[in-house]
Design a protein around this motif. Structure first.
Motif, PDB file in Angstrom:
ATOM      1  N   PRO A  74       0.825  -1.220   0.000  1.00  0.00           N
ATOM      2  CA  PRO A  74       0.000   0.000   0.000  1.00  0.00           C
ATOM      3  C   PRO A  74       0.859   1.270   0.000  1.00  0.00           C
ATOM      4  O   PRO A  74       1.905   1.328   0.664  1.00  0.00           O
ATOM      5  CB  PRO A  74      -0.803  -0.102   1.293  1.00  0.00           C
ATOM      6  CG  PRO A  74      -0.741  -1.539   1.682  1.00  0.00           C
ATOM      7  CD  PRO A  74       0.549  -2.069   1.153  1.00  0.00           C
ATOM      8  N   SER A  75       0.416   2.264  -0.720  1.00  0.00           N
ATOM      9  CA  SER A  75       1.160   3.523  -0.796  1.00  0.00           C
ATOM     10  C   SER A  75       1.303   4.191   0.561  1.00  0.00           C
ATOM     11  O   SER A  75       2.316   4.846   0.831  1.00  0.00           O
ATOM     12  CB  SER A  75       0.486   4.486  -1.779  1.00  0.00           C
ATOM     13  OG  SER A  75       0.702   4.063  -3.097  1.00  0.00           O
ATOM     14  N   ALA A  76       0.316   4.018   1.424  1.00  0.00           N
ATOM     15  CA  ALA A  76       0.419   4.611   2.763  1.00  0.00           C
ATOM     16  C   ALA A  76       1.606   4.011   3.508  1.00  0.00           C
ATOM     17  O   ALA A  76       2.405   4.743   4.119  1.00  0.00           O
ATOM     18  CB  ALA A  76      -0.870   4.386   3.547  1.00  0.00           C
ATOM     19  N   LEU A  77       1.764   2.704   3.443  1.00  0.00           N
ATOM     20  CA  LEU A  77       2.859   2.030   4.125  1.00  0.00           C
ATOM     21  C   LEU A  77       4.210   2.379   3.482  1.00  0.00           C
ATOM     22  O   LEU A  77       5.173   2.712   4.184  1.00  0.00           O
ATOM     23  CB  LEU A  77       2.638   0.515   4.107  1.00  0.00           C
ATOM     24  CG  LEU A  77       3.673  -0.335   4.824  1.00  0.00           C
ATOM     25  CD1 LEU A  77       3.729   0.022   6.304  1.00  0.00           C
ATOM     26  CD2 LEU A  77       3.336  -1.814   4.645  1.00  0.00           C
ATOM     27  N   ALA A  78       4.273   2.320   2.170  1.00  0.00           N
ATOM     28  CA  ALA A  78       5.509   2.671   1.466  1.00  0.00           C
ATOM     29  C   ALA A  78       5.868   4.130   1.727  1.00  0.00           C
ATOM     30  O   ALA A  78       7.039   4.468   1.928  1.00  0.00           O
ATOM     31  CB  ALA A  78       5.356   2.407  -0.033  1.00  0.00           C
TER      32      ALA A  78
END
Length: 139
Positions: A74-78
């Protein structure tokens, strides 16, 4: 991963992955120099041996670069990972003597290579914030 995040993630992910791969065999004076700069910004890193620090940094960069490139992360995690990495580099810039003009955030000529890493922090925050606000708009 949203399509609008792909350009940022691919370019930054490839760059960080390449950096980590290049540090895999770092030893001796090269590892000591890298370690010395890091200890100047984050004194707790002095507890690590320079060769061990270089290997851990290499692995961390490889993991972060791969996470940015992997569409299933997920972009939030990355983005949070990238923001943390970028914050460390900004701290290195702020705490290393000679990188900034006196009493200023403006970089010296020697500080420009470190100051420009602030874009990593900004990109990470952008990925994370966009992901969080996008979820809210869809609800």
């Amino acid at each position: 991963m949203r399509l609008t995040h792909a350009p940022l993630r691919v370019v930054i992910g490839a760059f960080i992955l390449n950096s980590g791969l290049g540090k895999r065999t770092l030893e001796g004076q090269a590892a000591q120099g890298l370690h010395g700069m890091a200890v100047g910004a984050i004194p707790q890193l002095g507890e690590l041996e320079p060769d061990r620090f270089a290997k851990l940094l290499s692995r961390g960069e490889i993991a972060l670069g791969a996470a940015l490139l992997a569409p299933f992360v997920p972009s939030a995690l990355a983005g949070l990972g990238l923001a943390g990495f970028g914050a460390g580099l900004v701290q290195l810039y702020l705490k290393t003597p000679g990188m900034r003009e006196p009493n200023s955030l403006r970089p010296t000529q020697a500080g420009i290579p470190l100051a420009k890493d602030a874009w990593l922090l900004a990109a990470g925050l952008t990925l994370a914030l966009d992901s969080f606000t996008h979820r809210r708009r869809r609800r």
